[in-house]
Design a protein around this motif. Sequence first.
Motif, PDB file in Angstrom:
ATOM      1  N   GLN A   1     -10.814   0.416  -2.503  1.00 32.71           N
ATOM      2  CA  GLN A   1     -11.082   0.432  -1.065  1.00 32.71           C
ATOM      3  C   GLN A   1     -11.503   1.821  -0.603  1.00 32.71           C
ATOM      4  O   GLN A   1     -12.411   1.968   0.225  1.00 32.71           O
ATOM      5  N   MET A   2     -10.867   2.858  -1.153  1.00 29.08           N
ATOM      6  CA  MET A   2     -11.241   4.222  -0.808  1.00 29.08           C
ATOM      7  C   MET A   2     -12.671   4.520  -1.254  1.00 29.08           C
ATOM      8  O   MET A   2     -13.455   5.149  -0.519  1.00 29.08           O
ATOM      9  N   GLU A   3     -13.014   4.071  -2.457  1.00 28.61           N
ATOM     10  CA  GLU A   3     -14.378   4.281  -2.948  1.00 28.61           C
ATOM     11  C   GLU A   3     -15.392   3.616  -2.026  1.00 28.61           C
ATOM     12  O   GLU A   3     -16.449   4.180  -1.744  1.00 28.61           O
TER      13      GLU A   3
ATOM     14  N   SER B   1      -1.632  -2.434  -6.624  1.00 26.39           N
ATOM     15  CA  SER B   1      -1.738  -1.642  -5.398  1.00 26.39           C
ATOM     16  C   SER B   1      -2.620  -0.405  -5.609  1.00 26.39           C
ATOM     17  O   SER B   1      -3.474  -0.089  -4.780  1.00 26.39           O
ATOM     18  N   ILE B   2      -2.405   0.267  -6.735  1.00 25.97           N
ATOM     19  CA  ILE B   2      -3.227   1.450  -7.052  1.00 25.97           C
ATOM     20  C   ILE B   2      -4.700   1.061  -7.143  1.00 25.97           C
ATOM     21  O   ILE B   2      -5.580   1.747  -6.610  1.00 25.97           O
TER      22      ILE B   2
ATOM     23  N   SER C   1       0.841  -1.191   0.000  1.00 27.01           N
ATOM     24  CA  SER C   1       0.000   0.000   0.000  1.00 27.01           C
ATOM     25  C   SER C   1       0.881   1.247   0.000  1.00 27.01           C
ATOM     26  O   SER C   1       2.110   1.152   0.081  1.00 27.01           O
ATOM     27  N   SER C   2       0.257   2.419  -0.060  1.00 25.69           N
ATOM     28  CA  SER C   2       1.015   3.671  -0.045  1.00 25.69           C
ATOM     29  C   SER C   2       1.724   3.884   1.292  1.00 25.69           C
ATOM     30  O   SER C   2       2.645   4.699   1.386  1.00 25.69           O
ATOM     31  N   THR C   3       1.283   3.141   2.326  1.00 27.52           N
ATOM     32  CA  THR C   3       1.935   3.229   3.643  1.00 27.52           C
ATOM     33  C   THR C   3       2.898   2.058   3.846  1.00 27.52           C
ATOM     34  O   THR C   3       3.303   1.781   4.968  1.00 27.52           O
ATOM     35  N   HIS C   4       3.212   1.342   2.750  1.00 36.31           N
ATOM     36  CA  HIS C   4       4.169   0.228   2.755  1.00 36.31           C
ATOM     37  C   HIS C   4       3.666  -0.985   3.547  1.00 36.31           C
ATOM     38  O   HIS C   4       4.460  -1.777   4.049  1.00 36.31           O
ATOM     39  N   ARG C   5       2.368  -1.115   3.648  1.00 37.86           N
ATOM     40  CA  ARG C   5       1.769  -2.302   4.267  1.00 37.86           C
ATOM     41  C   ARG C   5       1.471  -3.335   3.182  1.00 37.86           C
ATOM     42  O   ARG C   5       0.948  -2.998   2.126  1.00 37.86           O
TER      43      ARG C   5
ATOM     44  N   GLY D   1      -1.135  -7.873  -0.461  1.00 42.70           N
ATOM     45  CA  GLY D   1      -1.302  -9.037  -1.325  1.00 42.70           C
ATOM     46  C   GLY D   1      -0.008  -9.358  -2.042  1.00 42.70           C
ATOM     47  O   GLY D   1       1.060  -8.825  -1.705  1.00 42.70           O
ATOM     48  N   THR D   2      -0.106 -10.221  -3.051  1.00 45.13           N
ATOM     49  CA  THR D   2       1.066 -10.590  -3.851  1.00 45.13           C
ATOM     50  C   THR D   2       0.687 -10.670  -5.325  1.00 45.13           C
ATOM     51  O   THR D   2      -0.447 -11.023  -5.671  1.00 45.13           O
ATOM     52  N   PHE D   3       1.647 -10.334  -6.159  1.00 36.80           N
ATOM     53  CA  PHE D   3       1.507 -10.541  -7.601  1.00 36.80           C
ATOM     54  C   PHE D   3       2.563 -11.557  -7.994  1.00 36.80           C
ATOM     55  O   PHE D   3       3.755 -11.354  -7.742  1.00 36.80           O
ATOM     56  N   ALA D   4       2.131 -12.649  -8.608  1.00 37.48           N
ATOM     57  CA  ALA D   4       3.063 -13.729  -8.940  1.00 37.48           C
ATOM     58  C   ALA D   4       3.074 -14.009 -10.431  1.00 37.48           C
ATOM     59  O   ALA D   4       2.055 -13.873 -11.112  1.00 37.48           O
ATOM     60  N   ILE D   5       4.233 -14.405 -10.908  1.00 37.93           N
ATOM     61  CA  ILE D   5       4.418 -14.855 -12.287  1.00 37.93           C
ATOM     62  C   ILE D   5       4.944 -16.284 -12.249  1.00 37.93           C
ATOM     63  O   ILE D   5       5.974 -16.561 -11.623  1.00 37.93           O
ATOM     64  N   TYR D   6       4.214 -17.190 -12.908  1.00 40.86           N
ATOM     65  CA  TYR D   6       4.625 -18.589 -13.009  1.00 40.86           C
ATOM     66  C   TYR D   6       5.126 -18.886 -14.421  1.00 40.86           C
ATOM     67  O   TYR D   6       4.707 -18.239 -15.389  1.00 40.86           O
TER      68      TYR D   6
END
Length: 334
Positions: free
Chosen positions: A282-284, A275-276, A240-244, A247-252
Motif C-alpha cells: 500500500q505504501m508503494e 500485515s507487513i 496494521s501498525s496503527t492497530h487498525r 483483514g483476517t488470516f484463517a486456518i481451517y
Amino acid sequence: LLRTLLRAIPDLIWLKDAQGVYLACNHRFEKFFGATEEEIVGKTDYDFVSKELADSFREHDRVAMVKGSASVNEEWVTFADGHRELLETTKTPLLDGQGGLIGVLGVSHDITHRKRSEQYESFRSSTLELLTGETALPEVLEAIVKGVERLHPDMLCSILLLDDEGKHLQGGIAPSLPAFYNAAIDGAAIGPGVGSCGTAAFTGQCVIVDDIATHPYWSMFKELAASAGLGACWSQPILSSTHRVVGTFAIYHRKKHVPAESDIYIIEQSARLASIAIERKQMEEHLRLAATVFDSTADGVTIASRNGNIIAVNRAFTEVTGYGEDEVKGKNPR
C-alpha cells in the motif's frame, strides 16, 4: 533411583539386545507404544508398529551396531494416541567387558517445534524477499497462504481483506478452499457471531472455533462449511501498525480441531507477515501515486528537509524558474 530418573526424563529411552528384543524402557517410551514396560519387554518393534516402521527402526539399530559408535537420525513417528512428532534419535551400541556387542541404547528427543520454527523462519525470509521486488500484493499473500500449507499439510489457509468502508471482507486468497465457498464468503459483512473471520474482523480479537458444526458463530454458514468439507476454523485479525483491522488470516481443518500452542504461534505470525506485506505494498502504491502527481502537476513544487534544504523539485519547477534539479538540491530556498 535410576528408574525414577528415567521416568522423569522427557526423552524416549529404551534398551534392546542385539536381536532387537526390548530389555527396558522409560515412561515416555511407554506412551509412544501405548503399552506398559512389562508389556514391551521381551518383544520387538514388529509387535507394536507397522512392518515398514519396524524395518526402519531395525535398520537404524543395525547401522549403529555395525558402525560401533553412536548413530543419529531424524524420523517422523506417530504415537499410539495419534499425534506425530519429529524425533532426533541417537542409538549407541553397548559392549560387554570383552568388547562383544550386547545391544543398543536408544534416546529420542522431540525436535518438532525446533524444526518447524526453523522452517517457518526460512519461509518468512523468502516471503519478505518478495516484498523487495515488483511482486503484486495478491501474489505475495498467496505465497504466504501456500507457504503455511506446505509447512502444515493438514491446514487450509485463507486471507480476507477488509473493504475501504471497513464493513465487508473481500478479495479472498484461499487457493485450497473450494471456489463455491470462496465466492459465498466474498463480500460478507463483518459482525459479532458472523463466522470466525467476520467476528475476528469486527472484534479485533483471535476467534477459535474448533467445531464448526456446533458453534453458534457458524449457525448461518455451517451448511456451506459442511459442503466444503470444513470442520474447524481459527481466525486472526490482520492489524496494521496503527492497530487498525485490515483483514483476517484463517486456518481451517477438515475435522474439528483444537489448536495447540504452536498453532497459535503460526496464526499470529502469519497474520503479522500478511500485515507487513499489505502495508508495504500500500505504501508503494501511495508513493507511485504521489510521484505521478508530483511530476504531472503544472505548478512548481519543492520538497524540503526539516532544516529547510531542498531535497527534490518537480519538472514544472525547473521550467518555471530555469534552475535545474542539480542546482537547487541541498540548498535553502532563501
